[in-house]
Design a protein around this motif. Structure first.
Motif, mmCIF file in Angstrom:
data_model
loop_
_atom_site.group_PDB
_atom_site.id
_atom_site.type_symbol
_atom_site.label_atom_id
_atom_site.label_comp_id
_atom_site.label_asym_id
_atom_site.label_seq_id
_atom_site.Cartn_x
_atom_site.Cartn_y
_atom_site.Cartn_z
ATOM 1 N N ILE A 180 -1.716 54.081 -55.604
ATOM 2 C CA ILE A 180 -1.401 55.134 -56.567
ATOM 3 C C ILE A 180 -2.666 55.885 -56.971
ATOM 4 C CG2 ILE A 180 -0.547 55.560 -58.908
ATOM 5 C CD1 ILE A 180 1.416 53.236 -58.442
ATOM 6 N N ALA A 181 -3.780 55.167 -57.089
ATOM 7 C CA ALA A 181 -5.048 55.828 -57.401
ATOM 8 C C ALA A 181 -5.406 56.837 -56.312
ATOM 9 C CB ALA A 181 -6.158 54.790 -57.558
ATOM 10 N N GLU A 182 -5.176 56.466 -55.064
ATOM 11 C CA GLU A 182 -5.447 57.390 -53.960
ATOM 12 C C GLU A 182 -4.483 58.579 -54.005
ATOM 13 O OE1 GLU A 182 -7.300 59.130 -50.852
ATOM 14 O OE2 GLU A 182 -7.967 57.414 -52.062
ATOM 15 N N GLU A 183 -3.248 58.310 -54.409
ATOM 16 C CA GLU A 183 -2.275 59.392 -54.567
ATOM 17 C C GLU A 183 -2.762 60.388 -55.614
ATOM 18 O OE1 GLU A 183 2.433 59.812 -55.863
ATOM 19 O OE2 GLU A 183 1.686 57.888 -55.104
ATOM 20 N N ARG A 184 -3.319 59.872 -56.706
ATOM 21 C CA ARG A 184 -3.863 60.764 -57.736
ATOM 22 C C ARG A 184 -5.027 61.587 -57.184
ATOM 23 N NH1 ARG A 184 -4.356 62.276 -62.858
ATOM 24 N NH2 ARG A 184 -6.439 63.031 -63.382
ATOM 25 N N ARG A 185 -5.900 60.949 -56.428
ATOM 26 C CA ARG A 185 -7.040 61.685 -55.864
ATOM 27 C C ARG A 185 -6.565 62.829 -54.975
ATOM 28 N NH1 ARG A 185 -8.687 56.256 -54.866
ATOM 29 N NH2 ARG A 185 -10.179 55.545 -56.448
ATOM 30 N N MET A 186 -5.551 62.550 -54.153
ATOM 31 C CA MET A 186 -5.070 63.559 -53.213
ATOM 32 C C MET A 186 -4.318 64.680 -53.911
ATOM 33 S SD MET A 186 -3.741 61.190 -50.050
ATOM 34 C CE MET A 186 -3.033 62.620 -49.226
ATOM 35 N N ARG A 187 -3.419 64.330 -54.849
ATOM 36 C CA ARG A 187 -2.533 65.321 -55.449
ATOM 37 C C ARG A 187 -3.158 66.074 -56.618
ATOM 38 N NH1 ARG A 187 3.535 62.651 -55.787
ATOM 39 N NH2 ARG A 187 3.786 62.207 -53.563
ATOM 40 N N THR A 188 -4.141 65.454 -57.269
ATOM 41 C CA THR A 188 -4.698 66.068 -58.471
ATOM 42 C C THR A 188 -6.194 66.309 -58.348
ATOM 43 O OG1 THR A 188 -2.997 64.984 -59.817
ATOM 44 C CG2 THR A 188 -4.921 65.856 -60.972
ATOM 45 N N GLU A 189 -6.958 65.260 -58.183
ATOM 46 C CA GLU A 189 -8.403 65.403 -58.262
ATOM 47 C C GLU A 189 -8.986 66.179 -57.091
ATOM 48 O OE1 GLU A 189 -9.920 61.475 -58.855
ATOM 49 O OE2 GLU A 189 -8.922 61.246 -60.794
#
Length: 432
Positions: free
Chosen positions: A210-219
């Motif tokens: 999920i942390a990687e999902e945040r990096r890809m979709r947001t950060e």
């Protein structure tokens, strides 16, 4: 450079209705009359729509919980549990539950130590944290020996199921799939099992996913950054300001018990609805639902969010700077989905910014060539509570956000003072 703007909207919505003609939109009354609704003793509502066109059935389990319900300090936990719901149960997803649970308990013990050490802030012992992280990885690897990866999905696929998936929004979480109609009982049994006996296995591993999902979709996404900043600026008090995927520190800090407590509070039958559409006999569905879904433990229906967003008294404007294509986003506060003005607002969004014949597209893209995209939408980021009427534009080459904003506001002023042509209203109704 990307900009977003929010203004207080005062749009005379009755103008839309005054221009309406006599033609009607698609008539859903026949479908509605064929829906069979019943409620189980544990409070679960079930809707069945028989359709015999093909020997298949589609299923949706809708849970009345989303990102807006994430507890403070645990943003993204509704989304985390959505992931956990596919990890299996006491029967599915494990080769030796007893041994697996022992190592899962060890994971939790070590993670608690990590959390407590991190809570010391600058005084935290970095060497101890590194050692604990290694121990956590070893415990996770040991628990992983007993995991049967994706066994839930494998069973669905083996039995002819398709479309196994889920989504989490700010308002709801939904789980859906389709099966051959003769697998109705199997679906009932599996759905009851995962919402009665979930095992939150691999939770510490999944947090990194999920942390990687945040990096890809947001950060790492300029538009993702803009949307997150836009929503945060729009809502000062109401939890629509939460990050749907979760803030990184929250993702890394919540534990298995946090997710389990969230599940126990919100995944109760009185807070869920099951929808079945396909080659299914309602009475058979009722009997099987009572046999399987009726075993899901009852619980009190969670209270709704009572926090109200205070009236917006001034314009709020933000700019996100990034090396990216410029994007313009503006929003106007609107009421929740059951407000009588909402259908008119949805019609207005259709007229202004849905498709190549919409007013925004014709003006910004076709005629003045200010933008390459222009869209309007009602009900963002959710619809359960008062939300936003949004307008999005992507400027054309050598054009600016400011030029697009000027034209967008001019179009809005025009629709506030002029009736929408009757023929346009008929088209909107036909598309509804």
């Amino acid at each position: 450079m990307m900009k977003s703007l929010m203004r207080r909207a005062i749009v005379p919505l009755f103008l839309l209705l005054m221009a309406a003609g006599t033609a009607s939109a698609f008539d859903f009354s026949d479908i509605e009359s064929r829906v069979v609704e019943f409620r189980l003793n544990n409070g679960l509502k079930v809707l069945v729509l028989p359709r015999e066109e093909a020997p298949v059935a589609s299923f949706v389990t809708m849970v009345n919980v989303g990102g807006a319900d994430d507890p403070k300090g645990s943003t993204g936990i509704a989304h985390l549990f959505e992931h956990m719901a596919f990890k299996g149960t006491k029967e599915i997803g494990t080769s030796n539950l007893s041994n697996e649970l022992k190592w899962m308990a060890e994971e939790d013990r070590i993670f608690k130590q990590i959390f407590e050490e991190k809570a010391k802030g600058a005084a935290a012992d970095t060497s101890l944290l590194a050692k604990l992280e290694e121990e956590l990885q070893k415990a996770s690897d040991s628990a992983g020996q007993y995991v049967v990866p994706n066994e839930y999905g494998q069973i669905v696929e083996r039995e002819g199921g398709v479309g196994l998936n889920a989504f989490t929004s700010y308002d709801v979480t939904a789980y859906h799939m389709s099966f051959p109609a003769n697998r109705l009982e199997l679906w009932m049994a599996m759905e009851a099992d995962r919402f009665t006996n979930p095992v939150l296995r691999e939770v510490y591993k999944e947090k990194h996913v999920i942390a990687e999902e945040r990096r890809m979709r947001t950060e790492s996404s300029p538009q993702g950054k803009l949307v997150e900043e836009f929503i945060s600026a729009a809502y000062k008090a109401h939890p629509y300001h939460n990050s749907l995927v979760g803030h990184m520190s929250d993702i890394m800090n919540y534990n298995r018990m946090d997710a389990l407590q969230f599940f126990k509070k919100y995944y109760v039958p009185s807070n869920m609805v099951v929808v079945i559409v396909g080659d299914v006999q309602p009475e058979n569905a009722r009997q099987l639902a009572e046999k399987y879904l009726g075993k899901i433990p009852a619980g009190p229906k969670p209270a709704p969010i009572l926090t109200e967003e205070p009236p917006q008294i001034s314009e709020r404007r933000i700019t996100v700077r990034d090396k990216a294509q410029p994007v313009y986003l503006c929003g106007f506060p609107i009421p929740h989905s059951t407000h009588p003005d909402l259908p008119a607002l949805e019609a207005l969004a259709d007229y202004l910014g849905q498709g190549r014949t919409s007013q925004l597209y014709k003006s910004l893209v076709k005629e003045k060539r200010l933008a390459i995209q222009a869209v309007a939408f009602a009900g963002f980021p959710g619809v359960k509570y008062p939300s936003l009427f949004g307008i999005y534009a992507m400027p054309a080459k050598d054009k600016t956000n400011a030029e697009n904003e000027q034209e967008i506001l001019a179009i809005i002023e025009k629709v506030k003072s002029e009736l929408i042509p009757a023929e346009e209203v008929e088209k909107i109704k036909a598309r509804a």
